[in-house]
Design a protein around this motif. Sequence first.
Motif, PDB file in Angstrom:
ATOM      1  N   GLN A 117     -22.498  22.788  11.862  1.00 40.86           N
ATOM      2  CA  GLN A 117     -22.623  23.975  12.720  1.00 40.86           C
ATOM      3  C   GLN A 117     -22.722  23.599  14.193  1.00 40.86           C
ATOM      4  OE1 GLN A 117     -25.828  26.314  10.973  1.00 40.86           O
ATOM      5  NE2 GLN A 117     -24.610  28.121  11.399  1.00 40.86           N
ATOM      6  N   THR A 118     -23.316  22.438  14.437  1.00 34.78           N
ATOM      7  CA  THR A 118     -23.507  22.018  15.824  1.00 34.78           C
ATOM      8  C   THR A 118     -22.165  21.896  16.552  1.00 34.78           C
ATOM      9  OG1 THR A 118     -25.229  20.682  14.844  1.00 34.78           O
ATOM     10  CG2 THR A 118     -24.909  20.459  17.193  1.00 34.78           C
ATOM     11  N   THR A 151     -29.197  26.791  23.760  1.00 31.46           N
ATOM     12  CA  THR A 151     -30.546  27.106  24.225  1.00 31.46           C
ATOM     13  C   THR A 151     -30.473  27.697  25.643  1.00 31.46           C
ATOM     14  OG1 THR A 151     -30.889  24.945  25.248  1.00 31.46           O
ATOM     15  CG2 THR A 151     -31.519  25.158  22.932  1.00 31.46           C
ATOM     16  N   LEU A 181     -23.731  14.029  15.009  1.00 35.70           N
ATOM     17  CA  LEU A 181     -24.543  14.997  15.753  1.00 35.70           C
ATOM     18  C   LEU A 181     -25.819  15.275  14.964  1.00 35.70           C
ATOM     19  CD1 LEU A 181     -21.803  17.629  16.688  1.00 35.70           C
ATOM     20  CD2 LEU A 181     -22.792  15.922  18.200  1.00 35.70           C
ATOM     21  N   LEU A 221     -36.662  34.634  15.930  1.00 31.69           N
ATOM     22  CA  LEU A 221     -35.334  34.043  15.705  1.00 31.69           C
ATOM     23  C   LEU A 221     -35.138  33.691  14.229  1.00 31.69           C
ATOM     24  CD1 LEU A 221     -34.867  31.739  18.835  1.00 31.69           C
ATOM     25  CD2 LEU A 221     -33.937  34.013  18.447  1.00 31.69           C
ATOM     26  N   LYS A 270     -25.855  32.282  20.470  1.00 27.00           N
ATOM     27  CA  LYS A 270     -25.740  31.530  19.223  1.00 27.00           C
ATOM     28  C   LYS A 270     -25.522  30.036  19.476  1.00 27.00           C
ATOM     29  CE  LYS A 270     -24.417  35.259  16.195  1.00 27.00           C
ATOM     30  NZ  LYS A 270     -25.818  35.616  15.980  1.00 27.00           N
ATOM     31  N   GLY A 271     -26.517  29.255  19.065  1.00 32.66           N
ATOM     32  CA  GLY A 271     -26.376  27.806  19.104  1.00 32.66           C
ATOM     33  C   GLY A 271     -26.581  27.167  20.468  1.00 32.66           C
ATOM     34  N   SER A 300     -27.301  20.332  20.028  1.00 37.40           N
ATOM     35  CA  SER A 300     -25.973  19.983  20.539  1.00 37.40           C
ATOM     36  C   SER A 300     -26.028  19.155  21.815  1.00 37.40           C
ATOM     37  CB  SER A 300     -25.160  21.262  20.787  1.00 37.40           C
ATOM     38  OG  SER A 300     -25.835  22.110  21.688  1.00 37.40           O
ATOM     39  N   ALA A 313     -30.888  35.567  21.674  1.00 34.62           N
ATOM     40  CA  ALA A 313     -30.476  34.163  21.767  1.00 34.62           C
ATOM     41  C   ALA A 313     -28.954  34.108  21.806  1.00 34.62           C
ATOM     42  CB  ALA A 313     -30.991  33.367  20.571  1.00 34.62           C
ATOM     43  N   TYR A 368     -41.578  34.233  19.580  1.00 35.80           N
ATOM     44  CA  TYR A 368     -40.123  34.228  19.772  1.00 35.80           C
ATOM     45  C   TYR A 368     -39.444  33.427  18.659  1.00 35.80           C
ATOM     46  CZ  TYR A 368     -35.598  33.212  21.980  1.00 35.80           C
ATOM     47  OH  TYR A 368     -34.255  33.074  22.250  1.00 35.80           O
ATOM     48  N   HIS A 389     -21.288  24.973  18.230  1.00 34.64           N
ATOM     49  CA  HIS A 389     -22.052  25.173  19.456  1.00 34.64           C
ATOM     50  C   HIS A 389     -21.409  24.427  20.616  1.00 34.64           C
ATOM     51  CE1 HIS A 389     -25.552  25.632  16.463  1.00 34.64           C
ATOM     52  NE2 HIS A 389     -24.732  26.644  16.435  1.00 34.64           N
ATOM     53  N   GLU A 447     -31.270  33.731  13.436  1.00 43.43           N
ATOM     54  CA  GLU A 447     -30.565  33.116  14.566  1.00 43.43           C
ATOM     55  C   GLU A 447     -30.872  31.625  14.536  1.00 43.43           C
ATOM     56  OE1 GLU A 447     -28.611  33.764  17.210  1.00 43.43           O
ATOM     57  OE2 GLU A 447     -28.316  35.909  16.926  1.00 43.43           O
ATOM     58  N   MET A 448     -29.823  30.797  14.570  1.00 44.46           N
ATOM     59  CA  MET A 448     -30.053  29.367  14.437  1.00 44.46           C
ATOM     60  C   MET A 448     -30.826  28.777  15.605  1.00 44.46           C
ATOM     61  SD  MET A 448     -27.402  26.533  13.165  1.00 44.46           S
ATOM     62  CE  MET A 448     -27.396  25.617  14.665  1.00 44.46           C
TER      63      MET A 448
END
Lengths: 353, 400
Positions: free
Chosen positions: B336-337, B56, A11, A297, B53-54, A16, B51, A293, B340, A302-303
């Motif tokens: 971390q992905t 969009t 990944l 973040l 988390k992780g 993601s 947001a 924005y 998500h 915030e990731m």
Amino acid sequence: MDIFFYTGRGLPPFISNSSFKALQLALPHFYSNQEIFDKISLPEYVGIQDSLSYLTIRDIMNPRCHVLGGAKPDSITVGIPNNQKITIEEYMSFVNKSKVDIAPSLSEEASLSCGNHRSKRSAKNAIVMLDSCLELKSPALKLLGNIQGGKDMESREFCAKEMKKRCVDGFVIGGIDLEESGAQLRRVVGAVYNGLSGDSRMIVLSGPGRPLDIVYAAQHGITFFESCWPFILAEKGKALDLPLVNFEDAENIEDMDFYEPELDLNDEKFAMQKGALVENCECLTCKQHHRGYIYHLLRVKEMGGNTLLAIHNSFVMKKLVEKLAKAKEEGKLGSVYADFVNKYCMGSFSTIN
Amino acid sequence: MEPRKRAKLAIKWPLKFTIEGRYHRARASTITLPHGEVQTPVYMPVGTKGAIKGVTFQQMRELGCQILLGNTYHLGNYPGTEVLDNFSGLHNFEGWDRNILTDSGGFQMVSLLKLAQITEEGVEFESPTDGSRMLLTPEESMRIQNSIGADIMMALDDVTNPLSTKERLEEACHRTTRWIDRCILAHNPSKPQNLFGIVQGGLDASLRDISLEGLISKNLPGYAIGGLAGGEAKEDFWKIVAHCTNKLPWEKPRYLMGVGYPIDLLVCSCLGVDMFDCVFATRTARFGQVFTKKGFLRLRPEEMKSDLSPLDESCNCPTCIKYTKSFLSSLLHKEQTACHLLSIHNIYFLFTLMREIREAILSGELEEYARNFVLEWFNGVENVPNWVKEALAEASITLN
């Protein structure tokens, strides 16, 4: 011409739902569980069967992932997970079984900072090991000659010349570490360029894949690029500031170091700023989000901020390579590096004050 | 009468609530808000600081999300109202063109209680980040929420743990009713916004009645049931939910705050709740736990090393379509992905659950749907807790 975007375990960092056309997969993360590839291919396992998969012997973003060789050209030792020794037979068995599209021949990785002895040894051994790999490769695999030689330009050129004689599907300029960029890297590219002299097979540049290095390499016959740079910048809260309009003519400036334009979104000056990271950029981040924005973040850790920057940076890199491919088609690669430097890297261009 | 108060009398809330189907106490409806329609029952993912988390906002759109939550306390701290005003509100600031609901900030009274002092004036917090003091009054909560510009704002309530003393619960209940007037008076929007009141009263039905009576008389566009999901027994939990939904106006949306376990969503939808929010789906994903039709599944790298099945065989989420348990578990705590991807699965699971409940209500098959879901979730009728059976029975649904 394309970019193999970095993934360690399959990944890309922060993203993601990537739709990259070409991706790296790092052998050390899959080697210990290779029994699973009797049932499923590695690209399918990591969900990238629709993309071009490219195996790397090391994980460039993992500082413990050194790839060492010895006097005998029959095996390497990979730093992670636990200094795993891998012979040529074991490596090719893994590569064939995993069914990746492209893999380099086995070799130690001699970086540009290693000593002369290791630089020379790595080139000689890489050639011997390539011959052994060629004997063991499955027909479907595209095997690349892994051009080593560290910082020794003669060894690099020699290695390239020898590998050019082999029936390989292409080449990779190996041994480029994460922090290696700039003039010394350009000399290595130049040496390999001389060694391969007009060969039309695919050539991959390993390493971080920074914009300037990619542009220089493209001008010197390289067609594919490893790149983790979009994610490294994103992790630091930075965006590539390349609007990628037409390049301009300029003098030869190969031996100088230049600034690659970036925006540091950690800077408080962005808190109130509306608009895209880079004006007219068509990436999802620039089309849908404000600079303010992304600053927010990052500020609240915030990731999502890193994710939006990774999306932007990787988009810019893709566009850059598309531009280079177009320039190649039109026979305009000759001065592309100088044009790029003049246009973007002389400190004259900045969208933000 | 001064101009400001005349304006208050003229409030016309920009919310249309249309009930399209019912199954005994359960309803399927459409809430029309300033940023589009919301089909209910609905689960609202929580984007605390602007947001998810992780994930969009583009991914949230693709998952079909119609409404998100923002947290007034956090957004009031960062980016703050100056920035939000500069960007004309949170929608434009974060690039989300669908609906937003904001809490009042009152929840921090429970979650940051050590840092808070509650008086009739409001709640004084100590910022956990820089130690500065912040006084959250009903007026301040409304000021921040007006800057945020959420489609639905929550009135500041005196949140208490449902297991608090009767005296404390009573105080919170009355104070919440008193504060609603201050919220309405302070409401000064620059764009169309709705205000929901929050029913308090802990586990005491008589206190809930006092709260219900006080709020319903304000003729707000919707009402929330607060003060639950704080560690109370499930038997008490569902009875209070049922008590409130029984007395709340049928023709207005009901929102159960902070509840997000799949089985709770099902049961409470059957009892007539329309809206839910909870961070559980994404929080538990970060620890490697996902929802499946057969209950919770914890990813275990060693056990799942060779397991090439998806998280849930029946799931069509982007994660389950592409990835196996073996791959996802190998990434746990390393990439971390991967968390998500698990968050996306859990959010999709809850969206699907709510959509299926809605379809079952509309087709008159809620009893069959609920029965199948519960029996699969608990792996047989013998494992179904009594509270689930009793709550569903209250909603005219039996498991046999």
